[in-house]
Design a protein around this motif. Structure first.
Motif, mmCIF file in Angstrom:
data_model
loop_
_atom_site.group_PDB
_atom_site.id
_atom_site.type_symbol
_atom_site.label_atom_id
_atom_site.label_comp_id
_atom_site.label_asym_id
_atom_site.label_seq_id
_atom_site.Cartn_x
_atom_site.Cartn_y
_atom_site.Cartn_z
ATOM 1 N N LYS A 267 0.822 -1.207 0.000
ATOM 2 C CA LYS A 267 0.000 0.000 0.000
ATOM 3 C C LYS A 267 0.857 1.259 0.000
ATOM 4 O O LYS A 267 0.504 2.272 -0.618
ATOM 5 N N GLY A 268 1.987 1.178 0.675
ATOM 6 C CA GLY A 268 2.860 2.339 0.732
ATOM 7 C C GLY A 268 3.547 2.662 -0.579
ATOM 8 O O GLY A 268 3.828 3.838 -0.869
ATOM 9 N N ILE A 269 3.828 1.622 -1.385
ATOM 10 C CA ILE A 269 4.547 1.869 -2.639
ATOM 11 C C ILE A 269 3.616 2.036 -3.837
ATOM 12 O O ILE A 269 4.040 2.499 -4.897
ATOM 13 N N LEU A 270 2.326 1.684 -3.676
ATOM 14 C CA LEU A 270 1.397 1.750 -4.810
ATOM 15 C C LEU A 270 1.297 3.132 -5.443
ATOM 16 O O LEU A 270 1.273 3.239 -6.680
ATOM 17 N N TYR B 197 -7.086 0.714 -11.506
ATOM 18 C CA TYR B 197 -6.218 -0.370 -11.047
ATOM 19 C C TYR B 197 -6.957 -1.243 -10.042
ATOM 20 O O TYR B 197 -7.917 -0.812 -9.380
ATOM 21 N N ILE B 198 -6.498 -2.470 -9.942
ATOM 22 C CA ILE B 198 -6.890 -3.392 -8.875
ATOM 23 C C ILE B 198 -5.625 -4.117 -8.442
ATOM 24 O O ILE B 198 -4.904 -4.666 -9.279
ATOM 25 N N CYS B 199 -5.349 -4.107 -7.156
ATOM 26 C CA CYS B 199 -4.185 -4.818 -6.621
ATOM 27 C C CYS B 199 -4.683 -5.943 -5.720
ATOM 28 O O CYS B 199 -5.513 -5.723 -4.835
ATOM 29 N N LEU C 103 3.472 -12.635 -3.194
ATOM 30 C CA LEU C 103 3.352 -12.075 -4.546
ATOM 31 C C LEU C 103 2.059 -11.280 -4.655
ATOM 32 O O LEU C 103 0.991 -11.741 -4.234
ATOM 33 N N PHE C 104 2.171 -10.074 -5.232
ATOM 34 C CA PHE C 104 1.013 -9.217 -5.454
ATOM 35 C C PHE C 104 0.900 -8.906 -6.951
ATOM 36 O O PHE C 104 1.915 -8.735 -7.632
ATOM 37 N N LEU C 105 -0.337 -8.840 -7.428
ATOM 38 C CA LEU C 105 -0.597 -8.504 -8.827
ATOM 39 C C LEU C 105 -1.268 -7.139 -8.886
ATOM 40 O O LEU C 105 -2.357 -6.939 -8.319
ATOM 41 N N LEU C 106 -0.635 -6.206 -9.570
ATOM 42 C CA LEU C 106 -1.206 -4.879 -9.803
ATOM 43 C C LEU C 106 -1.668 -4.824 -11.251
ATOM 44 O O LEU C 106 -0.855 -4.794 -12.175
ATOM 45 N N ASP C 107 -2.980 -4.864 -11.440
ATOM 46 C CA ASP C 107 -3.581 -4.832 -12.774
ATOM 47 C C ASP C 107 -3.946 -3.391 -13.089
ATOM 48 O O ASP C 107 -4.788 -2.781 -12.423
ATOM 49 N N LEU C 108 -3.315 -2.838 -14.128
ATOM 50 C CA LEU C 108 -3.486 -1.427 -14.456
ATOM 51 C C LEU C 108 -4.508 -1.179 -15.564
ATOM 52 O O LEU C 108 -4.637 -0.050 -16.043
ATOM 53 N N ASP C 109 -5.223 -2.222 -15.954
ATOM 54 C CA ASP C 109 -6.332 -2.067 -16.908
ATOM 55 C C ASP C 109 -7.339 -3.175 -16.629
ATOM 56 O O ASP C 109 -7.587 -4.035 -17.469
ATOM 57 N N VAL D 148 -6.241 -5.790 -2.161
ATOM 58 C CA VAL D 148 -5.370 -4.925 -1.366
ATOM 59 C C VAL D 148 -5.789 -3.471 -1.510
ATOM 60 O O VAL D 148 -5.963 -2.745 -0.540
ATOM 61 N N ASP D 149 -5.974 -3.050 -2.752
ATOM 62 C CA ASP D 149 -6.393 -1.673 -3.017
ATOM 63 C C ASP D 149 -6.946 -1.632 -4.437
ATOM 64 O O ASP D 149 -6.608 -2.487 -5.277
ATOM 65 N N TRP D 150 -7.792 -0.643 -4.716
ATOM 66 C CA TRP D 150 -8.441 -0.566 -6.018
ATOM 67 C C TRP D 150 -9.114 0.785 -6.161
ATOM 68 O O TRP D 150 -9.368 1.476 -5.182
#
Length: 424
Positions: A37-40, A50-52, A96-102, A152-154
């Motif tokens: 969350k801090g680096i997103l 985005y969806i993380c 492992l975390f997935l940050l989907d940017l679309d 995590v965040d979105w």
């Protein structure tokens, strides 16, 4: 005021979901989530949706994390070559975390894999395909909508669509042209690939349109071929075969794609290969519909060919193509809570819109008469003009008949379908 209340309610609801889940998670995972969350903020481009989410299995030392297709695809190249080191070797137990940017798009589209170790060290790799763990994409990461327990965040909310696959009915067609036609409908994904179920629905929807069109025409005038999965790797052979027999060949493809390329049956096919085949049959007229991400990149390879009549693409060269959506909410301006005008559809958002436009035109004698008249004026096949008008109808751009944009992904400015027609 009503929109503001809806937005405020949605935001409040989102904020309530995650905190209730965190106490149930292992402490080391909770700590890793706080680090992510801090680096997103520094990893998300301005105004991006985005969806993380996190991968629920803890990584062990020695695990290798990379992206499903890390090589850069270059027009004309048969093998991608990595543009950067896109592999992480895990040296301590990690998450492992997935940050989907679309979110909601087919592939390829921007994603990031974030690995956080027990020591708090984080590492990030960027690309356009899903993360792999020891050369395999976990099934958990293939889900188009991550369950709320793993969020995590979105800033965008995705909802599973609820349409039903329909068999379109088309009134009998009395043609005033005599060409023989072939329609090739291609589904390029393998069962192991992400969004396979969506792709099958999309393929079936367009195949049903092609079959209804065939059945409405005099017997033997139109041939339809459906190609699935591994068989789609032989698409060029099928095109060659029909081009030898028919005056008109229409090709529809749903698959994963990148710039100037689509992956069919696990094999990359490039725009220049389709162009070469089309150009080899100057007496055959071609139409191409492409529902993959970055589909618009194919247009520049087709618009110089004298025998290519219509090319329709789900999105522009740098955009992703969207799966079906009935509702869309996002915190990114200028998006808002929107609903689909044809929420009963299935398949990709663009394909369902094109199909509905084509069926509506074919079943309206006035509109179909205009299509046939324009095809005579411009000396092009009727199906080429029909596809042109279906594109306009789908986006609500054919006045005075169609004013509602059926493509929700276009309404929220997520993607812009593109069209090339040789007579325009």
């Amino acid at each position: 005021m009503r929109k503001a209340l809806i937005a405020a309610f949605a935001v409040a609801l989102l904020l309530l979901i995650l905190p209730g889940c965190l106490p149930k998670l292992p402490k080391d995972l909770q700590a890793a989530i706080e680090i992510v969350k801090g680096i997103l903020p520094g990893e998300i481009p301005q105004d991006s949706e985005y969806i993380c989410s996190f991968f629920s299995t803890k990584l062990t030392s020695g695990s290798k994390i990379d992206l499903e297709n890390p090589g850069s695809i270059v027009d004309g190249g048969l093998d991608g070559t990595p543009s950067m080191d896109n592999t992480i070797t895990v040296s301590e137990p990690s998450y492992l975390f997935l940050l989907d940017l679309d979110p909601g798009s087919f592939f390829a589209h921007p994603v990031k894999a974030i690995v956080v170790g027990e020591s708090g060290q984080e590492r990030i790799i960027s690309g356009k395909w899903l993360p792999r763990v020891d050369e395999v994409v976990p099934d958990e990461l293939k889900l188009p909508i991550p369950p709320k327990e793993r969020l995590v965040d979105w800033n965008a909310v995705l909802k599973e669509p609820s349409g039903v696959l329909k068999n379109p009915l088309i009134d009998k067609i009395i043609p005033d042209w005599g060409e023989g036609e072939a329609i090739i409908v291609v589904q390029g994904l393998l069962p192991s690939e992400s969004l396979y179920a969506d792709s099958i629905q999309t393929y079936t929807q367009f195949l049903n349109l092609a079959l209804a069109y065939r059945d409405a025409m005099p017997e033997g005038m139109v041939e339809v071929q459906g190609i699935l999965g591994e068989g789609s790797a032989n698409i060029l052979t099928s095109i060659n075969s029909y081009a030898l027999q028919k005056e008109i060949v229409t090709v529809y493809i749903i698959a994963h794609g990148d710039t100037d390329a689509v992956r069919l049956g696990g094999v990359w096919h490039f725009a220049w290969q389709f162009s070469t085949v089309f150009n080899s049959y100057p007496l055959t007229e071609f139409n191409l519909l492409l529902g993959s991400c970055h589909a618009g990149s194919f247009i520049n390879d087709m618009n110089t060919l004298a025998n290519v009549r219509t090319v329709l693409a789900a999105c522009r060269e740098k955009e992703g193509a969207s799966r079906d959506m009935d509702e869309r909410f996002s915190l990114v301006s200028p998006y808002d809570f929107l609903t689909d005008f044809n929420s009963s559809d299935v398949g990709s958002e663009w394909t369902s819109s094109i199909v509905e436009g084509a069926v509506s035109i074919l079943n309206n004698p006035v509109q179909f008469t205009l299509v046939k008249a324009d095809s005579v004026i411009h000396n092009v096949p009727v199906i080429s003009m029909l596809l042109n008008k279906a594109h306009l109808a789908a986006l609500g751009n054919w006045a005075p008949y169609y004013s509602e944009n059926l493509d929700l992904s276009n309404r929220i400015k997520k993607s812009v379908p593109e069209k090339y027609s040789s007579w325009e």
